[in-house]
Design an enzyme around this catalytic site. Structure first.
Site, PDB file in Angstrom:
ATOM      1  CE  LYS A   8      -4.405   1.012   0.272  1.00 19.38           C
ATOM      2  NZ  LYS A   8      -5.773   0.123  -0.027  1.00 19.38           N
ATOM      3  CG  ASP A  56      -7.351   3.280  -0.816  1.00 18.68           C
ATOM      4  OD1 ASP A  56      -7.536   2.093  -0.955  1.00 18.68           O
ATOM      5  OD2 ASP A  56      -7.354   4.089   0.140  1.00 18.68           O
TER       6      ASP A  56
HETATM    7  N1  GLU Z   1      -7.427   0.239  -3.015  1.00 20.08           N
HETATM    8  C1  GLU Z   1      -8.102  -0.917  -3.014  1.00 20.08           C
HETATM    9  C2  GLU Z   1      -8.139  -1.880  -2.053  1.00 20.08           C
HETATM   10  O1  GLU Z   1      -8.259  -1.409  -0.685  1.00 20.08           O
HETATM   11  C3  GLU Z   1      -7.536  -1.603  -4.656  1.00 20.08           C
HETATM   12  C4  GLU Z   1      -6.310  -2.059  -4.490  1.00 20.08           C
HETATM   13  C5  GLU Z   1      -5.689  -2.473  -5.967  1.00 20.08           C
HETATM   14  O2  GLU Z   1      -6.757  -2.633  -6.945  1.00 20.08           O
HETATM   15  O3  GLU Z   1      -4.698  -2.760  -5.973  1.00 20.08           O
HETATM   16  O4  GLU Z   1      -8.123  -3.034  -2.066  1.00 20.08           O
END
Ligand code: GLU
Length: 452
Positions: free
Chosen positions: A131, A171
């Site tokens: 992340k 996100d």
């Molecule tokens: N931010 C999204 C999550 O919390 C998507 C992450 C992604 O697609 O890599 O899963």
């Protein structure tokens, strides 16, 4: 005796986590939720005991923190902080979103990266967990400011990511516009057109259904939960929080399946629309978001018959199903009590860790159908995985094909949670199920790869 030992192990484990990660309450909360369910499981598996698997999973493989200097429209220099947490790559390249929000800090991103490891494992696709983000606030910034910030952010991030290394996505605060600017800069610096980011626009390698995927997946998951009690979404009154991308997808699919959504919310309060948020009202949410205001109250500008409750949360509205779709810790014990007292039978988390630990325990004690975000919101990253596949094979799948795969993945996650979470009285503890099912695949890969 056995029970006492496991309890003691959990306490010792958490004491170490707390000592090692002071001032990281969100990260500690996310680890605790996993520890209380996974440590008792590890105690029943000889091959896992003593291997310090959870200790290793709670330590990021790598944390990158960097300066992001950029120039605003007034010619003034601004300095933000950028992060990428590369949490675990045992089952695939790091994968997870980027969040731009003033509340972003190390604790928040470590909790999100930790959750992502389990979530990505649950999808069954080969994706590790990561992340990233920044304390940059896109609200109130011009397009050109957002572009300059994204370019400055990517100038450093590009050294640490790649289609086989780490594949970021969106996100909170990072949508199609930001992904476009980030992708453009990566391509320019590396002179490579690759699937290094997901959530891309359709014109340059994005996948159909990706914008809808998180919300659709949440509702598919809720449908599966309700099926276990011979029930469905049809005719249900539904409370949703937020009005961003996830809430939008949840509301669309709930309507498709015959449910009635009566709330949305923002940092300013919540909107109650007794007639239901359907049809063109759903698309109006996109306009509200594009305005950059982040005010739920703006809904009344177009639909004045709705009511707005300043500074309050939607959980006080009588509903059958709740979809918390905004952000972490937006639903606490008091909210949980109100929901249960009002007859809510199903709480399916759409955001990441929206319920506090006390709230979760209250739902479990009251045998509410409750699912943690890492299981029920995994459709977003799962569809990112499908975008990666399409980029690799250099083909684009139809909406129907992507949607069918998404649905199949959500049904699979639900089954995995049930297999590991079913209790003696038949109640499914989806928190336990998701944590254990997510853990097993990563643990197996880590054991096979040795101490790395
Ligand atoms: N931010 C999204 C999550 O919390 C998507 C992450 C992604 O697609 O890599 O899963």
């Amino acid at each position: 005796m056995e029970h006492y030992n496991v309890e003691q192990k959990i306490q010792e484990f958490m004491a170490k986590i707390e000592a090692k990660n002071p001032n990281e309450p969100e990260f500690i909360q996310a680890v605790k939720e996993v520890a209380v369910t996974v440590i008792p499981f590890i105690a029943t598996r000889k091959e896992y005991t003593g291997m310090k698997l959870l200790e290793r999973m709670a330590e990021p493989e790598r944390v990158i923190i960097f300066r992001v200097p950029w120039i605003d429209d007034n010619g003034e220099i601004q300095v933000n902080r950028g992060f990428r947490i590369q949490m675990n790559s045992a089952i695939g390249p790091y994968k997870g979103g980027i969040r731009f929000h003033p509340t972003v800090n190390l604790s928040v991103l470590k909790f999100l990266a930790f959750e992502q490891v389990f979530k990505n494992s649950l999808t069954t696709l080969p994706m590790g967990g990561g992340k990233g983000g920044s304390d940059f606030d896109p609200q109130g910034k011009s397009d050109m400011e957002v572009m300059r910030f994204c370019q400055a952010f990517m100038m450093e991030l590009c050294k640490h990511i790649g289609p086989e290394t780490d594949v970021p996505a969106g996100d909170i605060g990072v949508g199609a516009r930001e992904i476009g600017y980030l992708f453009g800069m990566y391509k320019k610096i590396r002179n490579e057109f690759t699937g290094v980011l997901t959530g891309k626009g359709l014109a340059y390698g994005g996948s159909l259904i990706r914008p809808e995927a998180t919300g659709y997946g949440v509702v598919y998951f809720a449908e599966q939960m309700l099926k276990t009690i011979d029930d469905s979404i049809e005719g249900k009154t539904v409370a949703v929080s937020g009005f961003g991308n996830v809430a939008w997808g949840v509301i669309k699919k709930t309507n498709d399946l015959g449910g009635k959504v009566v709330t949305i919310s923002g940092p300013d309060g919540y909107v109650y629309d007794k007639d239901g948020i359907s049809g063109e009202k759903i698309e109006y949410l996109l306009e509200m978001r594009a305005s950059g205001n982040n005010r739920a109250e703006d809904y009344l500008a177009k639909y004045p018959e709705a009511q707005f409750f300043a500074g309050r949360r939607p959980w006080e509205v009588k509903c059958d199903i709740a979809f918390p779709s905004a952000t972490q810790n937006e639903l606490d014990l008091e909210d949980a009590k109100t929901l249960v007292a009002n007859g809510c039978i199903c709480v399916t988390e759409a955001a990441n860790m929206p319920s506090t630990l006390d709230a979760i325990n209250y739902f479990l004690d009251n045998k509410v159908l409750f699912s943690p975000g890492k299981a029920s919101n995994a459709g977003g990253v799962a569809t990112s995985g499908l975008e990666m596949t399409q980029n690799s094979i250099r083909l684009n799948w139809s909406s129907e094909e992507v949607d069918a795969r998404l649905k199949e993945i959500m049904i699979g996650i639900h089954k995995a949670c049930r297999d590991y979470g079913k209790e003696e009285d038949g109640y499914v503890n989806y928190v336990k199920g998701a944590n254990i099912a997510g853990f097993v695949k990563v643990a197996e890969a880590m054991l096979a790869q040795g101490l790395v």
